[in-house]
Every structure is written in C-alpha cells, then in structure tokens.
Enzyme design. Structure first.
Site, short mmCIF file in Angstrom:
data_model
loop_
_atom_site.label_atom_id
_atom_site.label_comp_id
_atom_site.label_asym_id
_atom_site.label_seq_id
_atom_site.Cartn_x
_atom_site.Cartn_y
_atom_site.Cartn_z
N ASP A 15 29.48 41.21 27.57
CA ASP A 15 28.97 40.86 28.89
C ASP A 15 27.67 40.07 28.74
O ASP A 15 27.53 39.30 27.80
CB ASP A 15 28.77 42.15 29.71
CG ASP A 15 28.96 41.94 31.19
OD1 ASP A 15 28.08 41.35 31.82
OD2 ASP A 15 29.99 42.38 31.73
N HIS A 28 23.98 42.71 34.65
CA HIS A 28 25.40 43.00 34.83
C HIS A 28 25.97 43.80 33.66
O HIS A 28 26.72 44.78 33.86
CB HIS A 28 26.14 41.67 35.00
CG HIS A 28 27.57 41.79 35.42
ND1 HIS A 28 28.60 41.91 34.50
CD2 HIS A 28 28.16 41.78 36.64
CE1 HIS A 28 29.75 41.98 35.15
NE2 HIS A 28 29.51 41.91 36.44
N SER A 34 34.20 44.00 38.45
CA SER A 34 33.24 44.19 37.35
C SER A 34 32.90 45.65 37.16
O SER A 34 32.69 46.11 36.03
CB SER A 34 31.96 43.41 37.62
OG SER A 34 32.15 42.04 37.44
#
Length: 1011
Positions: free
Chosen positions: A174, A208, A404
């Site tokens: 990521d 994230h 996600s």
C-alpha cells in the site's frame, strides 16, 4: 475492390509508421542476425516506441516458463539498458531501454512478450457527506468502545477458539505503514520501500496503508479519548496474532508503477507471506485479468500465497478494477456496519433512525462480472464504516471506509483460516482452498451474485470449516460462457453429505412509483408498503439534471455546476413505530440508486434536500420489488457428498450476463455458490440490453459496463451499432479483438465542474445523439467483444440498448475520385444505417507536417491548501498522427501535467519542466490537459501543444464540410480542385463528438506530376 485498396492502404500506413522507428539488429552469437518479432510488443508499447523514439521507456519483459534470464539480461546490458528488477514470481525482468532498442528484445526466442511498465493507483476512500462531523453529538455508553468490524463478522468467536492469526504473515502492499504506531507494536516485522521515495518517518505520508494494517492486526493497546468524558475507544484487528510485512508500492500521493507493485508482490512471496492484501486498482479495458499486476498475483497464488484485492468503489455492473479482476485473487466488495456512525458519529442517515440494520451492500461497491465472465467480487466485508489506525500525527482514522477497508478485513479472516487449517491438518491450505472456505462459509446477504459474490465473510464459520467442523466444497463459483441451446456440467465434492440442493435467481414481480414530487428544504418522507414475498428492493430517485448542471446538459461548459443532489435513506417501520435504518445513497448527481435486502412491511424513504430556500421538482421515485425463484436453467443431482450441476441455456435466450446461486444444505449448514452465465451473440444478430442509471461517472469507471462476446468467423469489415431512445443518455462503446486489444472505440466528452468555493472535478456530458457507431477490419476470427459503458442518463431511470454487430460499412462513399486540376465535381455519400449520422469532413494529403502552439494560464491552490487545478480542452481531429504536450513555468512551485483522453482515462503525467507526454494516433474527441499545483499559492505556466499530422490538401476544397445524414439518406457534395493542386490525398468522413471515422475517399489529381 476499391474499398479493399483503401483498407490495404491504411494497413500499409500503419506498418510503415511502425517500421520507420525499428532499426535492423544484428545480435546474438557469432554475429548471426536474429529477426525481431513485433507481435511480442503490446500495442501500447508499440505506440510509445513510435511516438517517443528518442525517449527511454520502462518495460516488463515476460520470459517463457522455465528459461534462464541470463540471455535477456546480457542482451539488455549489451543494448545499454538498465535492469530495474528481476522477477521470480513471474519469469520476467523489468528494464529501462531507449525506444529504438526495445524491439531487439523480441529477437530472443526466450522472450514471450514485452509489456509497458505502467502505473496503478490507490483505491480512493469514498468520503461521506459528513466525514468530518464533530463528535459533539456522541452519546454516553460503555467505558470502552471497540471498532466493531471484527466482532460483527465473528472474529471474536474465532479468538475464543484460540484462533487469532498466530503464525500467519500478511503482506500489506500500500502507501506504507506507520509501524511505530503504538497499536502496531511488535506486529510489523519487515518493511520495504519500492517507490522512488526515501524511507522517512512516519513511512506512510498518506495514512491509507496504516489504516489497512490496523484492520488486519491492530493490538487494541491505545485508549482513544475522543472528547467524551470517561469514554474511550479501541481498535483491534481481525487477526491480532498475525504478523505484518509492509511494502510501500504506492507513493504518498497514492499511485505506483506496475513494476513497483510486482516487486512488492515478489518480495512478499520471498519473505514468506501467507497472504497479500492490496487496496489499490485502476481501470483496465477490458477488465479480464491479463495486465501485469494481475499476472503477478496469479503467479503468487501458484506459489501458495492467498491474494486479497479491493473490488473498487465505483457503482455499476462490471466495474471491478485491476488488480481486483485478477483470475486467481480473492476480490472483496464492501458491506455496511453502522454501529459507530449510529451511536457516536451522528452520521446523516441515522438522523431519524431508532436503530439500524447491517450487512447491506453500500451503493458504491463495485460489481461484476468481469469482461471474461467471472463473478467478482468473490466476497464482501465491512467497508461502510469503521474507525481504524492512521499515520502520524493523527494516529486514528475516525471514519475509514471503502473496499480499501473491506479488503484487509477479509485478509484478516484469511489469516484465521490459515492458522486453523494448519492446526487441524498439519499443513497450510492452498490459496484455492482458502477461497473455497471463505466463499462457501460466507453469509448470504440476499443480493445478486455480481454484487455480493458468495456473501459477507463470516470468520467464525470459516474457522469452523478450516477445523473440519463445518462443511465446504471444492467449488467456490460456477462461471461459463455458453451459447443458447448448449449445456455445461460442473461436478463438486463436499466435505459432508448433501441433504438438499436448489438453484435460484432474483426475479422482479412488482413495483411502486411516486411521480412529479416537489421536495422543499429540508426534504420529505415517502411512506409505502413492501408487498408479501419481497426479498430484495431496488430504490431509484431522479430529478432534472439541470439542477446539478445549472443549465441544459448539452449546453454545459463546466462553469455552471451546482453540485445539487438529494440524499436518500430507507427505513423499516417497526410495529412499535421505531424506524430502523436499512440502506442509503449520497451520489453527487441528479440521481440516487441503491439496493436493499428487505422483508414485507411498512417503510419510509427519506429524501434530504439540504439546500435552504430551494424546492426541487419534479422528483420521481421508483421502487422495484424482487423475490428469489427457482432457476430453470439449472438441474442438480447428488449422491452422498458428490454434486452434479448442469446448466442448459434455453434456445433463443438473448445475449447477456445472467446470475444466480446454487444453494446446498450440507451437514446442517448452507453453502452458497454464485453462478454467472454469459450468453454470446451471433454475428448479425440484433439484441437488447437494459442499462441502469448512472452515479458519479467522473471517476471514469462508475456506470454499468457490459462485455458481450460475439463469434466472428469471417475476415472483413465489421460494423457495430448501439442505439437507444433518450437523447440525453450516452454510452462509451468498444470493439475488442479476440486477443483483448481494443480495435475501435467511441468516447463521449467530459468537462470540468467548477465547484462553489473553488475546486473542480470532471463530468461526462452527452452528445445528444441516440446511436454509437464503430467499424473496424476483422483479421482475427474468434470471439470479439462488444464493450459498452453507460456514462450518462439524464432524467430517466434506465435505458434500453439495441445492439447489432454485423459485416459491412456504415457510410457508402466513392472509393476513388480522379479530378482534373481547375475543375469541380459532385458526388454522393449515402447512409447505410437506420440512424442519423452527423458527419464532418477533412481533405488531407499524404504529406505530413509538425505543428506547435502555446497557451498560457495561472493555476491557484484552493483556499490555501496545497492542491489546485486548471484545465484545457484539446480537440483532436482525424489526420493527427501524434499529440505531444509539455509544461513550462518559471518558479519553484511543484506542478504536474496530466493528460486525459475523451473518456477521462489518464494517458500520461509529467512532473518536471519540459518533460513531454506523447500519444500516437490519439482518439478523436476532446482531450483534457489538467495542470495541478501541489503547494499553497499560484503559478503562471505555459502549456505547449504540438505533434505530427497529415497536411491539408492545398488547393482542394469540399462543400459542405459538415452535414447530417438522415437514416438511409444521402448527401451531395462538391469538390473543387484549383489549377495549382497536385498529387494524391484523401477525404475522411468523421464525427468529432463520437470519435467515429466512417469512411474515406482517395483523391487523385491529373495530370499527375512526379518528381
């Protein structure tokens, strides 16, 4: 005969333009000449070589299975190239080479193909309307409130069985991981950066990746004080006993090259990862799982790693992005879990709720099937909403969401399954077994297979299956392409005896409508009853798009956008009068569309008008009711634990995708197997499809996507027409060859939205026509695919498409005109199709020229932030061979130039002054150059636009230059040749707004003059 000459000329032009950039090579031992094989170069790479012959390019060289990399490495070094990476997960190397030297790679017999090393992007978090709401309306509750996602899916039940993911390694690939986070203490055991960035604290400048890592294995150490006296919040991951290795494959800005991602995948495999979790993706046309990242994940799966990938956050059929469309991955959609937003955040749909219902699918969760007819997503998990970890200095992400979020939650369940399976069987499960277990034990949510897959992951049931205490099978889905009148049989083996089997599909049986409503501020409530027998509801709202566009849609230029939208929420009314929140939608457009699993009874639909002083009218609402019925295509039989499923497509079934389920009662549990059947069309057949309303197509993926295979057995011209009724509807159309290459396409235009207060995004508009037309020359018989993307609808709920792919050409024009200099001549062009065709013309010579122009502007950051936008629309007409853009500015501000094609696809980005983006044979239509600033302030810039094109045929004029052909109509044209005109050229008939080229006419002037 004449048309064959024109087609041959076009082919010759393409070949000559390619070979103009391909030198002859003498490579190999003893000076033996090795012949290059340009078929090994993917089409986009051939384009780059032609358009950027003096540039260096990153490529991925795929070698044949089992061969050594030595010869390829030696050749790259001999050509002066740079080795970026050697891949073992797939037999490949990533290299950088000058354009002129790349074709030499194809001379090696060991090389299977050479692909562009492209970018993939972060799956964006779909922010709610109230994502930053203050915690002023939090209610008092228990002293500690855990983020509920692991508890709702039953992970706590697995923990009680001693299964917490211990001994399992999960690779989170990521934007990085803030591994010093107190709630990740001792969890992250390895970390590596694959982007071009330095590894500096906090290792994740985006947050994230840290949020995803928290969903997997947060430790619940920190007590978070959110401002409520005596109340503290904690985050505990689904598999707190698992270990994480973090690969930074995306930049802090949220994008990454395919090669970075492939390196991360390979590193994860070599580092002993049992699971890979990736919440990233990008648009692939077609989304059939054949791009480099998908191939690398397939290879990782063969090496024993279970790969979990986000489906994407784009509403509609067929919207699963890459690498979620990979053939062997576990693709994850997003379901709801409302506890935190109901009890603590006061999120807008909960405003009138006295309770809530979980396990619905949120409206933006991407759906299937894939282009090649696979289910996708395979499962869903909580993605709306929950709080989890964040990077420094925030530490806590208060309202995380999206696929996600769902992906690392499902990956955490995968970790529990692997630990339990090892405990019960003494060995690790193969990735296919992990997939079988997760899908066979998922909770059926009552949605279509192409939205939910098998259902929402159930950690408790999955662990029981891994421990051999709950049945599952070796069949996770049934997927086939099957012509009408044909049959297909699947055999399945279960781990326990079968008691009952039935096959079902959803069928519409009733509906209710509310028309011509006036919705004043702050909104209104619609009460209605859902009839007996209903199990599933489709809820749609629409109002005139002029409210959002600020003008008639076809007049929209980007300056009048209002962002007016009406949020909707559905509540079930209990017998005691309480309202229970079921589901909701908040798309920023003139329509809302969501689904809901429902039971019969009384309901209320809240329509929220948040615009003080504004009454929106007319507003229409349509609610359609469905129930599950027996699917008569399916016949099943079983003996003991053996199941045979036979699918027979009835004769005369219309082409399209059909889905349902085989449900098996086994060992006291239900196993739900999703089924997708793709029925192909026949060449020359006319068929119909129903396209659903569109939500937020500005992300280039949202809106229904259809991929219909058509068996083409002949060599020659094929012509696709797609027709509809409503003039403000519009569709992107693609003709895709059997090898997966898009041979022809037509895009609708889009323009910038200027939001109140600054900023902007991009929105598709409509051509105002009711037909799309594509034509190409078929050299490869086989299954061609018709690709259709619904990108705008206007003030309707759905649209019926009439589709025909047949042999032939759309417009009949003279093949050849021989003209004496100093004369005029008339000729006739006729329409071969039953629709209006808007035609523009250009008269071009076979001589070429370069062109260049400059435009200047100033880009401002928005409201003191570090981001701002400015945009230019660039019309691309026939005859443009290349389009080249670059950006210059004086100053130290960071600017980026991004080029989008007429459908909104990112075709290139540069970040340094003077660096060029070059496109070969750009699609006809309006392209957009987007200039972004990445720090506070403003910056003057110069945009350089140039390229290479065919010259206008000097001395030759045509009247009229544009016209509309009525259905099967004709148009007389007059061509005039001046005394000074000489040589040969051609007329091209086209339409800029649809991107179609309809026909060509060769022009020869005489007497000819040769030099």
């Amino acid at each position: 005969m004449g048309k064959k000459i024109v087609s041959a000329l076009a082919v010759l032009t393409i070949l000559l333009s390619l070979f103009a950039f391909v030198p002859t090579y003498s490579v190999g031992a003893s000076g033996i000449t090795m012949r290059v094989d340009l078929n090994k170069l993917e089409p986009d790479l051939r384009t780059r070589i032609q358009t950027e012959p003096n540039s260096e390019h990153r490529v991925v060289v795929i070698l044949k299975d089992g061969v050594s990399k030595a010869a390829a490495l030696d050749l790259v070094r001999g050509l002066g190239g740079k080795i970026n990476a050697e891949h073992d997960i797939i037999n490949a190397i990533s290299v950088s080479l000058p354009a002129e030297k790349i074709p030499a790679l194809t001379a090696l017999v060991d090389v299977e193909k050479v692909l562009l090393d492209e970018k993939k992007y972060l799956i964006p978090v779909p922010h709610s309307d109230d994502s930053e709401i203050a915690i002023e309306n939090f209610y008092e509750t228990y002293p500690y409130w855990y983020s509920q996602f692991p508890f709702w899916i039953g992970a706590d039940k697995a923990w009680e069985m001693g299964i917490d993911g211990s001994g399992v390694i999960v690779a989170v690939l990521d934007t990085g991981i803030f591994y010093e986070h107190p709630d990740l203490e001792g969890v992250v055991i390895d970390y590596k950066v694959f982007t071009s960035e330095e590894d500096v604290f906090p290792h994740d400048g985006n947050g994230h990746g840290t949020a995803c890592a928290g969903c997997v294995a947060a430790q619940g150490i920190v007590d978070w004080d959110l401002g409520v006296p005596g109340i503290y919040f904690k985050v505990l991951g689904v598999a707190p006993g698992a270990k994480i290795i973090g690969g930074k494959v995306l930049t802090d800005a949220g994008w990454g090259w395919d090669s970075w991602i492939i390196e991360g995948i390979e590193w994860a495999v070599e580092s002993g990862a049992d699971i890979i979790s990736m919440s990233l993706g990008g648009l692939e046309i077609p989304n059939d799982g054949n791009d480099p990242t998908c191939l690398a994940l397939d290879a990782a799966t063969r090496r024993g790693v279970a790969c979990f990938v986000a489906a994407g956050n784009s509403q509609g059929l067929g919207t699963v992005s890459s690498a979620g469309c990979g053939k062997s991955v576990i693709t994850v959609g997003a379901s709801t879990e409302n506890s935190f937003v109901y009890w603590w955040l006061g999120y807008w749909p909960t405003r009138y709720a006295d309770g809530y219902e979980n396990d619905q699918l949120i409206f933006w969760s991407s759906g299937g099937p894939t282009a090649d007819g696979r289910v996708d997503p395979d499962v869903c998990a909580i993605g709306a909403w929950g709080f989890t970890l964040d990077t420094y200095p925030y530490y806590l992400w208060l309202q995380f969401g999206g696929t996600s979020m769902a992906t690392p939650i499902a990956a955490g369940v995968g970790a529990l399954v692997i630990q339990a399976y090892r405990q019960a069987h003494g060995t690790s499960p193969a990735p296919d077994v992990v997939k079988d277990i997760l899908m066979n034990t998922a909770k059926d949510l009552g949605y279509p297979a192409t939205r939910q897959g098998a259902g929402r992951v159930d950690a408790e049931q999955a662990v029981l299956a891994a421990l051999s205490e709950r049945p599952y099978s070796d069949t996770h889905a049934i997927e086939t392409t099957l012509p009408d009148g044909c049959s297909y049989t699947v055999k399945s083996t279960f781990t326990d005896s079968i008691a009952e089997v039935y096959a079902v599909k959803l069928e519409m049986f009733d509906s209710i409508s509310f028309e011509d409503l006036s919705v004043p501020y702050p909104g209104m409530f619609l009460s209605f009853d859902i009839p007996e027998g209903t199990e599933f509801a489709d809820v749609r709202l629409k109002f005139p798009p002029e409210y959002a566009y600020g003008c008639p849609v076809r007049e929209y230029d980007g300056s009048t956008w209002t962002d007016i939208h009406l949020n909707t929420a559905l509540y079930r009314v209990e017998e005691d009068g309480r309202w229970i929140l079921i589901n909701y939608a908040y798309a920023h457009t003139n329509i809302q569309w969501f689904n809901a699993r429902v039971t019969p009874g009384s309901y209320v639909l809240w329509i929220w008008n948040m615009y003080r002083g504004l009454t929106v009218k007319p507003v229409d609402v349509k609610i359609t009711f469905y129930k599950f019925v027996s699917w008569n295509w399916m016949s099943t039989s079983f003996i003991g634990n053996k199941l045979t499923t036979k699918i027979t497509v009835p004769k005369g079934t219309a082409p399209g995708s059909y889905s349902g389920f085989v449900k098996v009662i086994c060992g006291g549990s239900q196993v739900t197997i999703p089924v997708v059947v793709t029925v192909p069309a026949k060449l020359g057949q006319t068929f119909y499809l129903e396209a659903n309303v569109v939500n937020e197509p500005r992300d280039t993926i949202s809106g229904d996507w259809f991929y219909i295979p058509v068996q083409v057995c002949a060599i020659g011209h094929i012509m696709l027409t797609v027709e509809w009724t409503y003039p403000d509807a519009d569709f992107d159309v693609f003709l895709i060859a059997p090898d997966g290459e898009v041979d022809a396409l037509s895009y609708a235009p889009f323009v910038e939205i200027e939001l109140p207060g600054g900023g902007g995004q991009y929105w598709f508009t409509t051509t105002g026509t009711t037909m799309e037309l594509l034509s190409t020359f078929c050299l490869c018989p086989g299954y061609w695919y018709i690709g259709i993307h619904a990108i705008y609808f206007g003030d309707i709920f759905s649209e019926t498409l009439k589709i025909t792919l047949k042999q032939g050409e759309p417009i009949k024009a003279p093949d050849l005109l021989c003209l004496k200099r100093g004369t005029s001549q008339t000729f006739v062009v006729s329409n071969n199709i039953p629709g209006y065709v808007n035609v523009q013309t250009m008269v071009l010579s076979f001589q070429t020229e370069t062109f260049a122009e400059q435009v200047t502007g100033t880009v401002y950051s928005f409201n003191g932030t570090n981001v701002g936008y400015d945009a230019w629309l660039i019309p691309v007409t026939p005859g443009m061979i290349t389009l080249t853009l670059s950006l210059d500015w004086i100053g130290d501000h960071v600017l980026h130039l991004t080029l989008y094609d007429p459908a909104g696809a990112n075709r290139g980005q540069v970040t340094t002054k003077g660096e060029k983006i070059t496109i070969l044979d750009p699609t006809i239509g309006y392209w957009m150059a987007l200039i972004t600033i990445h720090e506070p302030g403003s910056q003057d810039y110069t945009l350089n636009i140039g390229g290479w094109r065919f010259k206008a045929f000097e001395g030759v004029t045509l009247e009229p230059t544009s016209f509309t052909l009525a259905p099967y109509g004709t148009q007389t044209l007059t061509i005039t040749v001046s005394p000074k005109a000489k040589g040969i050229g051609f007329i091209v008939y086209y339409d800029l707004t649809t991107g179609s080229i309809y026909s060509e006419t060769i022009i020869a002037t005489f007497p000819l003059r040769w030099r």
